[in-house]
Design a protein around this motif. Structure first.
Motif, PDB file in Angstrom:
ATOM      1  N   ARG A  81      44.936  67.665  43.039  1.00 44.44           N
ATOM      2  CA  ARG A  81      44.514  68.043  44.045  1.00 44.44           C
ATOM      3  C   ARG A  81      44.221  69.492  43.288  1.00 44.44           C
ATOM      4  NH1 ARG A  81      46.090  68.553  50.214  1.00 44.44           N
ATOM      5  NH2 ARG A  81      45.840  66.199  49.995  1.00 44.44           N
ATOM      6  N   GLU A  82      44.982  70.206  42.457  1.00 45.62           N
ATOM      7  CA  GLU A  82      44.837  71.267  41.664  1.00 45.62           C
ATOM      8  C   GLU A  82      44.799  71.214  40.747  1.00 45.62           C
ATOM      9  OE1 GLU A  82      47.971  74.006  42.712  1.00 45.62           O
ATOM     10  OE2 GLU A  82      47.883  74.181  44.960  1.00 45.62           O
ATOM     11  N   ALA A 112      38.265  70.471  42.517  1.00 39.78           N
ATOM     12  CA  ALA A 112      39.680  70.999  42.315  1.00 39.78           C
ATOM     13  C   ALA A 112      39.201  72.929  41.812  1.00 39.78           C
ATOM     14  CB  ALA A 112      40.835  70.471  41.789  1.00 39.78           C
ATOM     15  N   THR A 113      38.414  72.989  40.669  1.00 34.16           N
ATOM     16  CA  THR A 113      37.815  74.363  40.901  1.00 34.16           C
ATOM     17  C   THR A 113      36.785  75.234  42.013  1.00 34.16           C
ATOM     18  OG1 THR A 113      35.961  73.801  39.352  1.00 34.16           O
ATOM     19  CG2 THR A 113      38.288  73.954  38.071  1.00 34.16           C
TER      20      THR A 113
END
Length: 319
Positions: A81-82, A112-113
């Protein structure tokens, strides 16, 4: 670099080897118009999702020199997710206005970004649920092959990576160049981004009566006002059966497919001939030049005049 367009491919851990090679294969067949380089986030080799690693000659510093950046997919066990800090830092070095393309799970990195926030995007249909759960701010459409949102393009799995790269060649250099690239790569020259990802029956049983012959006949008679009934009759099917089989084999309705073929042929004629818009409309089966203008704008967002100017300079009278 002169007029050569630099494409940088960012290989992440767990990268799929097939998709990793797509940008080099497609852009590399465009007769020297592109330079394709591959990098990793630290310049070191990365493990693929197969039983080997790949080494690269470049680190993230070349991302700042790219006109287009491609993120090929990586193993689903590695999606997060990150985004990892190293990936965020690497992508942060891109110059403003750099075009970025993701294939399959590569869309998770862009999401994610924050690059996909409030933008349309796609990824592999099997990953749609987790993508929506993690990134509700993204306008996900998991039913299409690829989405072109200007400076950000996202595509589904495997072969759609070829489709989006060919789409960019066509967008940059026109249909003739893209068709030559497709022939060199021995792939279909054009699958529209809006075509369905998952087709129920992509390869009909050999003994089955399919719609291929009717489609081929239609391509040879695009200038005529073709009807669904006429195509069904060519396939020796009822209207209902023909429509169902067509959707199973092609992933869209006969009407939508015909419009795509007519628009595609019109684009070729705009690039390669001096015919007026009305003349082209007649040759590809649109009733009027106005109809052609409407369908072309709906497909690629520009008028025939603007499209011809892009590939052939000043338009002729009547455009």
């Amino acid at each position: 670099m002169g007029n050569v367009h630099r494409v940088v491919v960012l290989a992440l851990d767990g990268v799929y080897p097939f998709e990793l090679g797509i940008p080099s294969r497609v852009f590399g067949a465009a007769e020297g118009r592109y330079e394709v380089l591959t990098c990793t986030v630290d310049g070191r080799s990365v493990r693929t999702n197969s039983d080997f690693s790949v080494g690269v000659e470049h680190g993230p510093e070349i991302l700042g020199t790219a006109h287009t950046v491609v993120i090929p997919p990586f193993d689903t066990s590695r999606i997060t997710r990150e985004a990892p800090a190293a990936v965020v830092a690497a992508l942060g070095s891109m110059a403003p206005g750099t075009r970025i393309v993701s294939i399959c799970t590569g869309a998770f990195v862009l999401a994610a970004t924050g690059m996909l926030d409030h933008r349309p995007a796609t990824t592999h249909w099997a990953l749609a649920k987790v993508f929506r759960d993690w990134f509700p701010q993204v306008e996900l459409d998991p039913d299409v092959l690829f989405i072109d949102d200007g400076d950000v393009l996202t595509s589904a799995g495997a072969a759609s990576g070829v489709d989006v790269c060919l789409h960019l060649v066509r967008k940059d250099h026109g249909s003739q160049v893209a068709n030559r690239v497709a022939r060199m790569c021995v792939v279909p020259p054009w699958r529209d981004g809006g075509q369905a990802q998952y087709i129920e029956q992509p390869v009909p049983e050999p003994s089955a009566n399919g719609t291929a012959a009717a489609r081929q006949w239609a391509l040879e008679h695009l200038h005529e006002p073709l009807s669904l009934a006429e195509l069904a009759d060519r396939a020796r099917m009822s209207l209902r059966t023909f429509a169902r089989r067509f959707d199973e084999e092609v992933g869209m309705s006969p009407g939508r497919w015909l419009i795509q073929q007519r628009v595609g042929r019109a684009r070729q004629l705009l690039e390669s001939s001096d015919l007026s818009v009305d003349e082209i409309a007649g040759q590809v089966g649109f009733a009027t030049g106005t109809s052609l203008r409407q369908h072309l704008h709906a497909a690629i967002g520009v008028s025939p005049l603007a499209y011809r100017r892009t590939f052939r300079g000043a338009p002729r009278a009547g455009d």
